[in-house]
Enzyme design. Structure first.
Site, PDB file in Angstrom:
ATOM      1  N   HIS A  69     -38.716 -32.586  32.949  1.00  0.00           N
ATOM      2  CA  HIS A  69     -37.284 -32.855  32.802  1.00  0.00           C
ATOM      3  C   HIS A  69     -36.724 -33.489  34.078  1.00  0.00           C
ATOM      4  O   HIS A  69     -36.209 -32.804  34.956  1.00  0.00           O
ATOM      5  CB  HIS A  69     -36.570 -31.538  32.498  1.00  0.00           C
ATOM      6  CG  HIS A  69     -35.180 -31.686  31.985  1.00  0.00           C
ATOM      7  ND1 HIS A  69     -34.652 -30.843  31.045  1.00  0.00           N
ATOM      8  CD2 HIS A  69     -34.188 -32.560  32.287  1.00  0.00           C
ATOM      9  CE1 HIS A  69     -33.397 -31.192  30.774  1.00  0.00           C
ATOM     10  NE2 HIS A  69     -33.099 -32.234  31.530  1.00  0.00           N
ATOM     11  N   HIS A  71     -34.365 -36.880  35.582  1.00  0.00           N
ATOM     12  CA  HIS A  71     -33.486 -38.020  35.324  1.00  0.00           C
ATOM     13  C   HIS A  71     -33.705 -39.050  36.428  1.00  0.00           C
ATOM     14  O   HIS A  71     -33.360 -38.805  37.590  1.00  0.00           O
ATOM     15  CB  HIS A  71     -32.023 -37.580  35.286  1.00  0.00           C
ATOM     16  CG  HIS A  71     -31.713 -36.627  34.174  1.00  0.00           C
ATOM     17  ND1 HIS A  71     -31.410 -37.049  32.902  1.00  0.00           N
ATOM     18  CD2 HIS A  71     -31.700 -35.267  34.140  1.00  0.00           C
ATOM     19  CE1 HIS A  71     -31.201 -35.990  32.125  1.00  0.00           C
ATOM     20  NE2 HIS A  71     -31.375 -34.894  32.856  1.00  0.00           N
ATOM     21  N   ARG A  73     -32.597 -42.302  36.069  1.00  0.00           N
ATOM     22  CA  ARG A  73     -31.386 -43.140  36.008  1.00  0.00           C
ATOM     23  C   ARG A  73     -31.625 -44.630  35.799  1.00  0.00           C
ATOM     24  O   ARG A  73     -30.668 -45.374  35.574  1.00  0.00           O
ATOM     25  CB  ARG A  73     -30.531 -42.942  37.264  1.00  0.00           C
ATOM     26  CG  ARG A  73     -30.088 -41.511  37.536  1.00  0.00           C
ATOM     27  CD  ARG A  73     -29.263 -40.942  36.422  1.00  0.00           C
ATOM     28  NE  ARG A  73     -28.667 -39.652  36.770  1.00  0.00           N
ATOM     29  CZ  ARG A  73     -28.392 -38.697  35.906  1.00  0.00           C
ATOM     30  NH1 ARG A  73     -28.676 -38.873  34.607  1.00  0.00           N
ATOM     31  NH2 ARG A  73     -27.833 -37.568  36.291  1.00  0.00           N
ATOM     32  N   ASN A 103     -31.493 -40.576  28.827  1.00  0.00           N
ATOM     33  CA  ASN A 103     -30.075 -40.938  28.931  1.00  0.00           C
ATOM     34  C   ASN A 103     -29.831 -41.973  30.020  1.00  0.00           C
ATOM     35  O   ASN A 103     -29.099 -41.760  30.979  1.00  0.00           O
ATOM     36  CB  ASN A 103     -29.211 -39.691  29.142  1.00  0.00           C
ATOM     37  CG  ASN A 103     -29.585 -38.900  30.382  1.00  0.00           C
ATOM     38  OD1 ASN A 103     -30.690 -39.008  30.899  1.00  0.00           O
ATOM     39  ND2 ASN A 103     -28.644 -38.093  30.865  1.00  0.00           N
ATOM     40  N   ASP A 163     -31.208 -35.122  25.676  1.00  0.00           N
ATOM     41  CA  ASP A 163     -30.708 -34.285  26.765  1.00  0.00           C
ATOM     42  C   ASP A 163     -29.417 -34.830  27.355  1.00  0.00           C
ATOM     43  O   ASP A 163     -29.274 -36.027  27.591  1.00  0.00           O
ATOM     44  CB  ASP A 163     -31.746 -34.155  27.879  1.00  0.00           C
ATOM     45  CG  ASP A 163     -31.272 -33.205  28.958  1.00  0.00           C
ATOM     46  OD1 ASP A 163     -31.030 -32.040  28.634  1.00  0.00           O
ATOM     47  OD2 ASP A 163     -31.117 -33.648  30.115  1.00  0.00           O
ATOM     48  N   ASP A 316     -34.808 -30.534  35.957  1.00  0.00           N
ATOM     49  CA  ASP A 316     -33.553 -31.159  35.527  1.00  0.00           C
ATOM     50  C   ASP A 316     -32.930 -31.909  36.706  1.00  0.00           C
ATOM     51  O   ASP A 316     -31.711 -31.870  36.927  1.00  0.00           O
ATOM     52  CB  ASP A 316     -32.581 -30.146  34.945  1.00  0.00           C
ATOM     53  CG  ASP A 316     -31.423 -30.805  34.180  1.00  0.00           C
ATOM     54  OD1 ASP A 316     -31.462 -32.042  33.986  1.00  0.00           O
ATOM     55  OD2 ASP A 316     -30.490 -30.084  33.785  1.00  0.00           O
ATOM     56  N   HIS A 320     -26.581 -38.064  41.173  1.00  0.00           N
ATOM     57  CA  HIS A 320     -25.304 -38.712  40.876  1.00  0.00           C
ATOM     58  C   HIS A 320     -24.804 -39.444  42.107  1.00  0.00           C
ATOM     59  O   HIS A 320     -24.946 -38.961  43.238  1.00  0.00           O
ATOM     60  CB  HIS A 320     -24.255 -37.690  40.441  1.00  0.00           C
ATOM     61  CG  HIS A 320     -24.475 -37.139  39.069  1.00  0.00           C
ATOM     62  ND1 HIS A 320     -24.427 -37.919  37.935  1.00  0.00           N
ATOM     63  CD2 HIS A 320     -24.765 -35.881  38.651  1.00  0.00           C
ATOM     64  CE1 HIS A 320     -24.668 -37.165  36.869  1.00  0.00           C
ATOM     65  NE2 HIS A 320     -24.882 -35.933  37.275  1.00  0.00           N
ATOM     66  N   PRO A 334     -21.737 -33.245  35.971  1.00  0.00           N
ATOM     67  CA  PRO A 334     -22.625 -32.098  36.173  1.00  0.00           C
ATOM     68  C   PRO A 334     -24.034 -32.537  36.538  1.00  0.00           C
ATOM     69  O   PRO A 334     -24.530 -33.556  36.045  1.00  0.00           O
ATOM     70  CB  PRO A 334     -22.607 -31.414  34.798  1.00  0.00           C
ATOM     71  CG  PRO A 334     -22.363 -32.537  33.828  1.00  0.00           C
ATOM     72  CD  PRO A 334     -21.480 -33.515  34.546  1.00  0.00           C
ATOM     73  N   GLY A 335     -24.678 -31.782  37.415  1.00  0.00           N
ATOM     74  CA  GLY A 335     -26.072 -32.079  37.739  1.00  0.00           C
ATOM     75  C   GLY A 335     -26.387 -31.861  39.202  1.00  0.00           C
ATOM     76  O   GLY A 335     -25.516 -31.941  40.069  1.00  0.00           O
TER      77      GLY A 335
END
Length: 445
Positions: A69, A71, A73, A103, A163, A316, A320, A334-335
């Protein structure tokens, strides 16, 4: 000495899974031999020409970590992270495979996009990148994406997830579970009943009431897990539950497994360590989805990971950009970052606390996520064992030092780590991917 893909390595006096020291020879991309500790030198018999030596006295040898999991980006938000920067962070955290969530912009809902992400991973070379395909077109929850086309693409997708969004339509979720069964895929669900979390800003409970923030009830997660476990059992397909965060969720997953259903689950490092009282600072670095929960939830998650109800740890990792995080709480995204701190958090919450030994860590951070993600094993790819003949895909951890986390020193393009200024145990000294060093002396090669 960096060496290249063809260089053999001797890891001198390394401790496999925290056991007794041995010398381990990595050659031709595999673990070629174990020898008595300290017995292997430049003049030893049977070493390939140009063999390099690494003094690993006191270091723990683990299989290369696998993150289900992550990200990354890219494409779309390269200001927050790229495949290059994210996989550098992964390698520095001991990871040799990451599963890149869908995502992105455009969403990874077609064979073309997942192949783009996969090729970016090949070009970066710091670790293997396995794209996760979207369950629904555009993550919109309206119609199924091209699951079969992504599965047969060069990326060979086997994990599918919306997700960040829940597949809240029960019929659509059933159809997804039925579809992936044909190629032994798995649907990874972001368990959140959206009608129960409208406007929610943090965990529903005492702290939320005191702060006057709209609460995010545990039942929003638990209701979806219960529904989807029933669907998976009915269809006979594989369900994976992302970022489990409540004590009730642990009990539901335990019940589903007792039924013999193919349900697996992950927990994040931050949900193993951090609690919702941190939100009292109103620092958006502590805003995450699902939210930080109570100390009672944290205790249940640790117990669930220890007893195998929760199968694995997944970061996860959610970078950002500055403007998306350093703003007022309600507007912040969130993150949290996680790749370079995950093993340290697990060491603090599970190993030092006596809940897991190093073999247990290897199972939950390498072997189990590799199985869930459909990686070849044990003698073909990442997440394998470290026995002779297994791939030389390993990480070396120095368990002794505690280090203060510095956000600016992390490899990610973003800085939203919840551990900045906090002392965490352990340091990754080296990472090898099929015999090639990607990290040596704690630095990218």
């Amino acid at each position: 000495m960096a060496g290249d893909a063809g260089t053999a390595w001797v890891l001198r006096r390394v401790r496999p899974l925290g056991g007794e020291p041995v010398d381990v020879l990595l050659a031709d991309g595999v673990v070629a031999a174990w020898r008595p500790a300290g017995s292997t030198g430049p003049d030893s018999d049977g070493l390939p020409p140009g063999t390099a030596f690494l003094d690993a006295d006191g270091l723990i040898l683990l299989p290369g970590l696998v993150d289900l999991h992550t990200h990354l980006r890219e494409p779309g938000r390269e200001d927050a992270e790229t495949v290059e920067s994210g996989t550098r962070a992964a390698a520095l955290g001991g990871y040799t495979t990451v599963f890149a969530m869908a995502n992105t912009n455009p969403v990874a809902d077609t064979a073309g996009v997942v192949e783009q992400v996969w090729r970016l991973g090949l070009d970066a070379g710091h670790c293997d990148v396995r794209p996760v395909g979207a369950v629904t077109v555009g993550l919109a929850g309206q119609r199924l994406a091209e699951l079969g086309a992504m599965a047969t693409s060069a990326a060979g997708v086997r994990v599918f997830s919306d997700d960040g969004h829940c597949v809240s339509d029960a019929l659509l979720m059933r159809r997804a579970l039925e579809y992936v069964k044909a190629f032994d895929g798995v649907v990874a669900q972001h368990a959140e009943e959206p009608r129960l979390t409208v406007g929610a800003q943090m965990n529903e409970g005492v702290v939320a009431a005191r702060l006057g923030l709209p609460g995010w009830p545990a039942v929003a997660e638990e209701a979806i897990i219960a529904r989807d476990a029933l669907l998976a059992g009915h269809v006979g397909s594989r369900l994976h539950v992302c970022h489990v965060s409540t004590a009730g969720s642990v009990e539901i997953i335990r019940w589903a497994k007792a039924k013999g259903w193919q349900v697996t689950a992950e927990v994040t490092p931050h949900h193993l360590l951090l609690t919702d009282d941190l939100v009292e600072s109103y620092d958006p670095v502590f805003k995450v989805n699902p939210p930080l929960r109570t100390a009672e939830d944290v205790a249940a998650l640790r117990a669930g990971l220890a007893d195998g109800t929760i199968d694995c740890v997944a970061t996860d990792h959610a970078p950002h950009a500055l403007e998306d995080k350093e703003t007022e709480w309600a507007a912040a995204r969130p993150g949290m970052l996680g790749l370079q701190t995950a093993l340290s958090v697990v060491m603090e919450t599970m190993v030092i606390a006596g809940r897991l030994d190093w073999a247990g860590v290897a199972e939950r951070m390498a072997l189990a996520p590799a199985r869930i993600g459909g990686l070849p094993s044990p003698a073909a790819d990442a997440g394998s064992s470290i026995a002779v003949g297994a791939p030389a895909t390993v990480t070396l951890l120095d368990p002794s030092p505690w280090r203060v986390v510095e956000a600016d020193a992390l490899a990610s393009r973003s800085r939203n780590t919840p551990y900045a200024g906090r002392s965490l145990p352990g340091t990754i000294r080296a990472t090898f991917l099929r015999g090639r060093p990607t990290v040596l002396d704690g630095k990218i090669v």
